[in-house]
Design a protein around this motif. Structure first.
Motif, short mmCIF file in Angstrom:
data_model
loop_
_atom_site.label_atom_id
_atom_site.label_comp_id
_atom_site.label_asym_id
_atom_site.label_seq_id
_atom_site.Cartn_x
_atom_site.Cartn_y
_atom_site.Cartn_z
N ARG A 138 -2.01 -26.40 -2.29
CA ARG A 138 -1.79 -25.84 -0.95
C ARG A 138 -1.89 -26.98 0.07
NH1 ARG A 138 -2.78 -20.72 1.40
NH2 ARG A 138 -3.73 -19.99 -0.52
N ALA A 139 -1.03 -26.97 1.07
CA ALA A 139 -1.04 -28.02 2.09
C ALA A 139 -0.78 -27.43 3.46
CB ALA A 139 0.00 -29.09 1.78
N LEU A 140 -1.33 -28.09 4.48
CA LEU A 140 -1.12 -27.68 5.87
C LEU A 140 -0.97 -28.92 6.73
CD1 LEU A 140 -1.13 -25.65 8.24
CD2 LEU A 140 -3.63 -25.80 8.24
N LEU A 141 0.14 -28.98 7.46
CA LEU A 141 0.40 -30.04 8.42
C LEU A 141 0.57 -29.41 9.79
CD1 LEU A 141 2.03 -30.92 5.59
CD2 LEU A 141 2.59 -32.92 7.00
N THR A 142 0.06 -30.08 10.81
CA THR A 142 0.27 -29.64 12.18
C THR A 142 1.03 -30.73 12.93
OG1 THR A 142 -1.81 -30.60 13.00
CG2 THR A 142 -1.90 -28.37 12.09
N LYS A 194 -3.49 -31.95 7.90
CA LYS A 194 -4.80 -31.34 8.12
C LYS A 194 -5.53 -30.97 6.85
CE LYS A 194 -7.22 -27.72 10.64
NZ LYS A 194 -7.17 -26.60 11.59
N ASN A 195 -4.81 -30.46 5.85
CA ASN A 195 -5.51 -29.97 4.67
C ASN A 195 -4.60 -29.99 3.46
OD1 ASN A 195 -6.04 -27.20 2.94
ND2 ASN A 195 -7.95 -28.17 3.52
N VAL A 196 -5.15 -30.38 2.32
CA VAL A 196 -4.46 -30.24 1.04
C VAL A 196 -5.52 -29.87 0.00
CG1 VAL A 196 -4.65 -32.72 0.51
CG2 VAL A 196 -2.93 -31.32 -0.66
N ALA A 197 -5.19 -28.91 -0.85
CA ALA A 197 -6.15 -28.42 -1.84
C ALA A 197 -5.45 -28.25 -3.19
CB ALA A 197 -6.75 -27.09 -1.40
N LEU A 198 -6.05 -28.83 -4.21
CA LEU A 198 -5.59 -28.67 -5.58
C LEU A 198 -6.57 -27.75 -6.30
CD1 LEU A 198 -3.85 -29.44 -8.06
CD2 LEU A 198 -5.36 -31.42 -8.39
N SER A 199 -6.06 -26.66 -6.87
CA SER A 199 -6.93 -25.66 -7.49
C SER A 199 -6.51 -25.42 -8.93
CB SER A 199 -6.88 -24.35 -6.70
OG SER A 199 -7.27 -24.53 -5.37
N TYR A 200 -7.52 -25.04 -9.73
CA TYR A 200 -7.26 -24.71 -11.13
C TYR A 200 -8.10 -23.50 -11.51
CZ TYR A 200 -7.25 -24.96 -16.25
OH TYR A 200 -7.12 -24.66 -17.57
N ALA A 201 -7.45 -22.48 -12.06
CA ALA A 201 -8.13 -21.27 -12.52
C ALA A 201 -8.35 -21.38 -14.03
CB ALA A 201 -7.30 -20.03 -12.18
N LEU A 202 -9.61 -21.38 -14.43
CA LEU A 202 -9.91 -21.46 -15.85
C LEU A 202 -9.34 -20.24 -16.56
CD1 LEU A 202 -11.84 -23.68 -14.82
CD2 LEU A 202 -13.48 -22.90 -16.54
N PRO A 237 -16.02 -14.86 -22.29
CA PRO A 237 -17.20 -14.86 -23.16
C PRO A 237 -18.49 -15.24 -22.44
CG PRO A 237 -15.36 -15.94 -24.23
CD PRO A 237 -14.95 -15.73 -22.82
N LEU A 238 -18.37 -15.88 -21.30
CA LEU A 238 -19.54 -16.28 -20.52
C LEU A 238 -19.97 -15.20 -19.52
CD1 LEU A 238 -18.48 -19.97 -19.78
CD2 LEU A 238 -19.99 -19.15 -21.61
N GLY A 239 -19.27 -14.08 -19.54
CA GLY A 239 -19.59 -13.02 -18.60
C GLY A 239 -19.04 -13.26 -17.21
N ILE A 240 -18.07 -14.14 -17.11
CA ILE A 240 -17.48 -14.49 -15.81
C ILE A 240 -16.09 -13.88 -15.72
CG2 ILE A 240 -16.73 -16.39 -14.34
CD1 ILE A 240 -18.80 -18.15 -15.74
N ALA A 241 -15.81 -13.20 -14.63
CA ALA A 241 -14.50 -12.58 -14.46
C ALA A 241 -13.43 -13.61 -14.13
CB ALA A 241 -14.56 -11.51 -13.36
N SER A 242 -13.78 -14.56 -13.27
CA SER A 242 -12.82 -15.62 -12.90
C SER A 242 -13.58 -16.84 -12.44
CB SER A 242 -11.85 -15.14 -11.82
OG SER A 242 -12.55 -14.90 -10.61
N CYS A 243 -12.94 -17.99 -12.62
CA CYS A 243 -13.54 -19.26 -12.17
C CYS A 243 -12.43 -20.15 -11.66
CB CYS A 243 -14.29 -19.93 -13.31
SG CYS A 243 -15.00 -21.55 -12.87
N ASN A 244 -12.50 -20.54 -10.39
CA ASN A 244 -11.50 -21.41 -9.77
C ASN A 244 -12.16 -22.70 -9.29
OD1 ASN A 244 -8.84 -19.71 -9.47
ND2 ASN A 244 -10.52 -18.32 -8.95
N LEU A 245 -11.56 -23.80 -9.65
CA LEU A 245 -12.05 -25.12 -9.25
C LEU A 245 -11.12 -25.69 -8.19
CD1 LEU A 245 -12.82 -26.57 -12.80
CD2 LEU A 245 -14.36 -25.30 -11.28
N HIS A 246 -11.70 -26.37 -7.20
CA HIS A 246 -10.90 -26.89 -6.08
C HIS A 246 -11.24 -28.35 -5.80
CE1 HIS A 246 -9.98 -22.69 -5.11
NE2 HIS A 246 -11.28 -22.45 -5.15
#
Length: 983
Positions: free
Chosen positions: A842-846, A918-926, A933-942
Motif C-alpha cells: 500500500r502506498a500514499l503520495l500527497t 507519505k506512506n508505504v506498507a508491505l504486508s504479509y498474511a500468514l 494450529p496455534l489458536g490464531i484466526a489470522s496473523c498479518n505482518l507489516h
C-alpha cells in the motif's frame, strides 16, 4: 406477526441500511445501525434482502424463530459503501444527494497514529492539512484543516469535530489551547485504532443540519462497536525508529565556511582583521571548532504502539472493549508523547422496542516538551554546547578591539545555551480526557425511532514548567541563580443533549425518511495559573516555596440551543430529494442577534437506473445538485460583550481600577455561508469510477475586528461586515487495475482546486496583515510585498522594484504591491494497494501544485552580514557578490551593516510545488494452515515506512528551497515493524 432479525456480511460485520421487503408487496423496512430489523409479516412469508454491493437474497420465514441473514459481497459493486451521516442517518453512496467523503479504518490502518487530523492528508478531496506556521515556535505543531478553502477573516476556519455524536473541543479558533504555554492538539488524545470511519461533510445538504457551526465543514468520527457472535480478540503491536530526513534539513554553514564568510564580511565593512572578534582564547577555540548543532538537538526517535480489543456479544447484548498504549520519542531530543487509552462500547437490547447504548472512552496523556526554536540552525558552528570540563557553556569570549597600546581587549558575553535548558529545565503537560455517550432508542412504530442522547467531552490539562537556577532561563548576571516556576491548569467541559426522531420506510418503489429533533449544548472553559520566582535550589520547585508568587484565573461559558429537521424522499432508486432546516440560538452573540435560521435542499438522479439508459460501458451515471446555508460561530464567547479589565495598570488614586477593554455590539451575529454544489459520477467497465464536484461558497456578514473611533473608549470592535467567495472543483478517480483469483490492484487519485476572492470589505477599506493584504477583488492569501530584483553586478548592492516596476536601490514600504497568492493551484493525493495472494503493498503520495510561501528560515539566516556575528547563515549566502561583474544570488555581505536586504520581499518567498511520499506498507498474511494450529484466526505482518522523501522541482544540492522550509522542523522519516493478530 412481528419478525425480528439481523443482517451481517460474511465477516460477521453488521450491515446498515439493508432493504428488507416482503416479496410481492410494498411492505418493507431497513436495518438500523446495529444491523437489526423489525417487520410485521405473516408466517411463511418470503423476505427479500437487498443491499448495494451485496448479492440479493431471499428467505422464507418459519413464523417462529429470529431470522439471521448473511449477505455475500457482489464483486461488481464493492465500491458502493455506506456513508455515515448526521444524527444517526446512513446512506449508500449511490443514494447520496450531498457531498461527503468517508475514510474507513482500512485506509488508515498503516498510517502514523500520533494524531487523528494528520491521518486525512492526501486522502480526502477538498481537504487541506498543513502546518499552522513554518517557524520553529513549537515542536507540538498545530495543524490547519481547510475544507474547501478559507471562508473567514477573524473567526475560525477549522471544521467541527464530532465523535460518536458528541462535539469535542479541538482548540480555539486557531487551534490554540487556552491556559497552556504550548498548545498540544486535543486530537492527539484520541486513539486511531478505535476508529471505524471518519466522514467529512462538505456541502450544504450535509452540513446545514449543523447550522451555525457547519460553514467550515464537519468531521464525524465513528468508533468501533461489537456484534452478536463469538468473542473476537485483536492484538496489534508496532514499533519503529525515526530520523530527520536529511534532504529536508535546512542547510547552514559549517565551521570553516562560516569563518570564511564572517571574515569576508568583516573586511567588507572596512575593519582590520586584527580586531576580528572570533580569535582563539582561553574559553573558545574558534578556529578548530565545527559543531553540527543539528546533531546536538536531534537524535534517533522511537515509537511504540500496542492495542488490544475484544468484541462480541450474545442475543440482546453486544460489546466492544479496547485498551491502547502509544509512546513516541521525537527526533527532537526532549520531546515525548505517551498515551494510555481505554474504550468501551456497550449495546443492550432492553426489549423488542428499546435499545440502550453506552460509549465510554478515556485517555491519559503525558507530553514532555522542549522547544529549541531557531537555535538548531542559528547557533554558530564555532560555538560548543559544553565547556572543556563537560559542564554546560554559559559564556563565550571574543575580541572587542584593541586598547591604545595595541593590546587585545576581550569581552565575555552570555551564551543562551538551550541545550542546558533542555537538560536542566522542566516542561511537561498531562491531560486526562474522557468522552461519554449514552443513547436510548425506542421503536415507536415501524420505521419511526426515538433517540435520546447525552454526551460529555471533558479535558483536564496540567502544565508544569520550571527554569533552573543554573542556566540563563533561570538566572541573571546581577542576581545569579533565581529559578522560575509556572503551574497552569485548564479544564474544558462540553455537554450535549440531543432528542431526535428518525423515520425510514419503504413503500414499494418509494422510500421516505425524516429527522426531527433538538440539541442543547454547553461549553465551559476554565484556566488557572500560578507562577513563582526565587527558589533556594532546583530540587524544590513548587510555587508555594518561591519568594515572589503570582496567580491568575479565567472562565468562559457559552451555550446553544438548536432545533433541526430533515426530510428525504427517493423513487425507484432513481430520483432522490433532501431538505434540511435548523434554527440556532447562541449565547456568544449580541442580545439582538442570538438566533439564526439555516436551510438547504438538494436532489440527485441515478440516470443509469432509467429504462432508456442501456450501456455496456457505463455502469453508473449520476448527477446531483444542492444549495443551502450554514453558519460560523467559532469566534469566542465574549466578543459581543462590553468587557472591562482590572489590575494595577488601571489603578486610580491608589485604588484598584478598571477600564474598558472591549466594545459591546448587541447586533453581532454569526457569519453565513451560502453553498451551491454540483456533482457528477461516472463508473465505466466496472473498473474506473470518476466523481467530479464543483462548488460555489459565498460567505457574508464576516466577523471582522474593525477600527473604531477612539471616542468609544476602544480602538477596535467586532462587527459583521464583508464577503468572501470560494469556488472550486474536486475530482476523485478510483480504478481497479487488476482483479483475479490471486491478485487485486486498485489506485485512487484525488485532485482539488479552490479559488478564493474577497468580494467586500467594510467601506472598501483594505487591510494590511503583515506580508498579506485584504483588498476587494483579491485572494484572501495575497502577498503585499516588495518585489526583489536581485543583486547589482556592479557593486553587489541589493535591488528591488518600485511600485511602478522600475529598478531601485532603495527599500521603501511604499513600494509594496499586491503580488501572488499562497493559495495552491491544485492539491491532492495518490493512493494505491496491490495484493498478490498473501502479500500486499500500500502506498500514499500527497502533492501540491502552485502557490507560494514566505520563509521565516530564509529571512532569519540570510542577513548578508547584518547578523552574521550572532547567527549562522544559510548555504545560499555562499553564492554572494565578491567582485564587479559577479552575477550572484546574495548581495555583498557587510558585517553588522543593514542594506535592508533582509527585509520582507519576494526574495524570501518560495514556490510550494512538491510531492511527498507519505506512506508505504508491505504486508504479509500468514497462511491459515500455519496460524490455525496455534489458536490464531489470522496473523498479518507489516513493514511500514513514513515520509520517505519530499520532491520539489526547485531543489538543488547546495541550496535551500521550499523543501527545507516547509515547517519549523525537518520532517521525520520513520520505519516500523508491526503485527496484527486476531483470535
Amino acid at each position: 406477526m412481528e419478525l425480528i432479525g439481523n443482517v451481517k456480511d460474511v465477516h460477521g460485520e453488521t450491515l446498515i441500511g439493508v432493504n428488507v421487503v416482503q416479496k410481492g408487496t410494498s411492505n418493507g423496512t431497513v436495518t438500523d445501525l446495529d444491523g437489526n430489523f423489525i417487520i410485521r409479516v405473516p408466517a411463511d412469508a418470503t423476505l427479500v434482502f437487498s443491499y448495494i454491493g451485496y448479492e440479493k437474497q431471499e428467505k422464507i420465514w418459519d413464523g417462529k424463530s429470529r431470522m439471521n441473514i448473511t449477505l455475500k459481497e457482489d464483486v461488481t459493486m464493492l465500491d458502493d459503501v455506506v456513508v455515515i451521516g448526521a444524527y444517526g442517518t446512513v446512506q449508500k453512496r449511490t443514494d447520496m444527494v450531498g457531498s461527503a467523503f468517508q475514510v474507513n479504518s482500512d485506509r488508515i490502518e498503516t498510517l502514523q497514529v500520533g494524531r487523528v487530523d494528520n491521518l486525512l492528508e492526501g486522502i480526502v478531496p477538498g481537504l487541506q492539512v498543513m502546518p499552522n506556521s513554518d517557524d520553529a515556535s513549537s515542536t507540538k505543531q498545530r495543524m490547519n484543516l481547510r475544507v474547501r478553502g478559507k471562508g473567514s477573516m477573524s473567526a475560525s476556519n477549522e471544521p467541527l469535530w464530532i465523535v460518536d455524536g458528541t462535539r469535542i473541543f479541538s482548540g480555539d479558533r486557531t487551534n490554540m489551547v487556552p491556559g497552556m504555554s504550548t498548545s498540544i492538539s486535543p486530537l492527539s488524545y484520541l486513539s486511531a485504532d478505535d476508529i471505524e470511519s471518519i466522514t467529512i461533510l462538505k456541502d450544504a445538504t450535509e452540513t446545514s443540519i449543523y447550522g451555525a457551526d457547519g460553514a467550515n465543514g464537519v468531521i464525524l468520527v465513528t468508533t468501533k462497536g461489537g456484534a452478536v457472535g463469538k468473542t473476537k480478540v485483536g492484538l496489534s503491536l508496532q514499533t519503529g525508529i525515526a530520523q530527520i530526513n536529511q534532504s529536508a534539513k535546512f542547510k547552514v554553514l559549517n565551521g570553516s565556511d562560516y569563518l570564511m564568510l564572517a571574515k569576508e564580511s568583516y573586511l567588507n565593512s572596512g575593519r582590520s582583521m586584527e580586531t576580528f572578534p572570533f580569535q582563539d582564547n582561553d574559553l573558545n577555540s574558534y578556529s578548530s571548532t565545527d559543531t553540527d548543532w543539528s546533531g546536538i538537538f536531534y537524535d534517533t526517535g522511537y515509537q511504540t504502539n500496542a492495542f488490544l480489543s475484544l468484541s462480541g456479544g450474545k442475543e440482546g447484548v453486544s460489546y466492544y472493549l479496547s485498551g491502547g498504549y502509544f509512546n513516541s520519542q521525537s527526533t527532537v531530543i526532549g520531546n515525548t508523547q505517551e498515551r494510555y487509552s481505554i474504550r468501551g462500547n456497550l449495546e443492550i437490547e432492553m426489549s423488542q422496542k428499546m435499545d440502550f447504548s453506552l460509549i465510554y472512552a478515556a485517555s491519559y496523556n503525558t507530553n514532555d516538551i522542549f522547544i529549541p526554536g531557531n537555535d538548531y540552525y542559528k547557533f554558530l558552528p564555532i560555538y560548543t554546547p559544553y565547556n572543556p570540563d563537560g559542564t554546560f557553556r554559559l559564556f563565550n569570549k571574543s575580541l572587542a578591539g584593541l586598547d591604545p597600546n595595541g593590546n587585545p581587549v576581550w569581552q565575555t558575553s552570555r551564551f543562551l545555551n538551550s541545550v542546558a535548558e533542555r537538560e536542566e529545565n522542566d516542561n511537561r503537560q498531562k491531560a486526562a480526557v474522557s468522552n461519554v455517550n449514552a443513547l436510548l432508542e425506542y421503536d415507536i412504530v415501524e420505521g419511526l425511532t426515538s433517540t435520546t442522547q447525552f454526551g460529555i467531552d471533558y479535558q483536564g490539562l496540567n502544565e508544569d514548567r520550571y527554569s533552573a537556577r543554573t542556566n540563563w532561563s533561570g538566572m541573571s548576571t546581577t542576581e545569579g541563580g533565581i529559578g522560575y516556576a509556572n503551574r497552569n491548569n485548564s479544564t474544558f467541559m462540553t455537554w450535549t443533549a440531543i432528542e431526535r426522531l428518525n423515520y425510514n420506510r419503504t413503500f414499494g418503489r418509494h422510500r421516505v425518511g425524516g429527522l426531527l429533533g433538538f440539541e442543547a449544548s454547553s461549553k465551559d472553559i476554565r484556566t488557572m495559573g500560578a507562577s513563582g520566582s526565587g527558589f533556594i535550589n532546583d530540587k524544590i520547585k513548587e510555587v508555594s516555596y518561591a519568594v515572589d508568587r503570582n496567580g491568575s484565573s479565567s472562565r468562559s461559558t457559552s451555550r446553544s440551543l438548536s432545533y433541526f429537521l430533515q426530510g428525504t424522499y427517493s423513487y425507484d432508486q432513481r430520483y432522490y430529494f433532501t431538505v434540511n432546516a435548523r434554527r440556532d440560538g447562541n449565547s456568544g452573540f449580541g442580545s439582538d442577534s442570538q438566533w439564526g435560521n439555516f436551510a438547504s435542499a438538494g436532489a440527485s438522479w441515478n440516470i443509469h437506473n432509467e429504462d432508456f439508459f442501456q450501456s455496456d460501458l457505463v455502469n453508473v451515471l449520476k448527477v446531483k445538485v444542492s444549495y443551502g446555508s450554514n453558519g460560523n460561530s467559532r469566534i469566542g464567547s465574549q466578543e459581543a460583550l462590553g468587557l472591562y479589565s482590572y489590575g494595577e495598570s488601571h489603578n486610580y488614586m491608589g485604588e484598584l481600577g478598571g477600564s474598558m477593554s472591549g466594545s459591546p455590539n448587541k447586533k453581532l451575529s454569526w457569519e453565513t455561508a451560502y453553498i451551491t454544489n454540483f456533482g457528477v459520477r461516472i463508473k465505466m467497465f466496472d473498473r474506473a469510477d470518476l466523481e467530479l464536484e464543483a462548488y460555489n461558497k459565498r460567505t457574508v456578514n464576516l466577523l471582522s475586528n474593525l477600527d473604531v473611533s477612539r471616542t468609544t473608549g476602544d480602538t477596535r470592535s467586532y462587527r459583521n461586515s464583508g464577503e468572501i467567495i470560494n469556488q472550486g472543483i474536486e475530482a476523485t478517480l478510483n480504478v481497479e487495475l487488476l482483479n483475479n483469483r490471486d491478485a487485486n490492484w486498485w489506485a485512487e487519485l484525488n485532485a482539488s482546486h479552490n479559488r478564493n476572492k474577497l468580494i467586500e470589505l467594510y467601506n472598501g477599506i483594505e487591510k494590511v496583515m503583515g506580508n498579506y493584504i485584504w483588498r476587494e477583488g483579491y485572494d484572501l492569501n495575497t502577498y503585499y510585498i516588495i518585489r526583489w530584483a536581485g543583486v547589482d553586478p556592479r557593486d553587489g548592492a541589493p535591488l528591488w522594484y518600485d511600485s511602478e516596476g522600475n529598478l531601485t536601490r532603495t527599500y521603501n514600504d511604499q513600494n509594496r504591491v499586491p503580488w501572488k497568492s499562497s493559495s495552491p493551484l491544485l492539491t491532492g493525493g495518490i493512493s494505491s494497494k496491490f495484493t498478490y495472494k498473501n502479500y500486499s503493498v500500500r502506498a500514499l503520495l500527497t502533492y501540491v501544485l502552485g502557490g507560494y510561501a514566505f520563509s521565516t528560515f530564509g529571512r532569519n539566516v540570510m542577513s548578508d552580514g547584518l547578523n552574521i556575528m550572532s547567527e549562522n547563515q544559510s548555504v545560499n549566502q555562499l553564492d554572494r557578490w565578491q567582485k564587479p561583474g559577479d552575477v550572484a544570488l546574495s548581495p555583498k555581505p557587510i558585517w553588522g551593516t543593514s542594506t535592508r536586504s533582509v527585509m520582507s520581499s519576494t526574495r524570501h518567498i518560495y514556490k510550494t510545488t512538491h510531492m511527498k511520499f507519505k506512506n508505504v506498507a508491505l504486508s504479509y498474511a500468514l497462511p491459515e494452515k500455519v496460524v490455525k494450529p496455534l489458536g490464531i484466526a489470522s496473523c498479518n505482518l507489516h513493514l511500514i515506512a513514513d515520509n520517505l522523501f519530499v520532491w520539489t522541482p526547485y531543489d538543488k544540492k547546495d541550496r535551500n528551497s521550499y523543501k527545507q522550509s516547509m515547517s519549523g522542523y525537518p520532517i521525520e522519516t520513520s520505519f516500523s515493524l508491526g503485527v496484527d493478530l486476531s483470535f
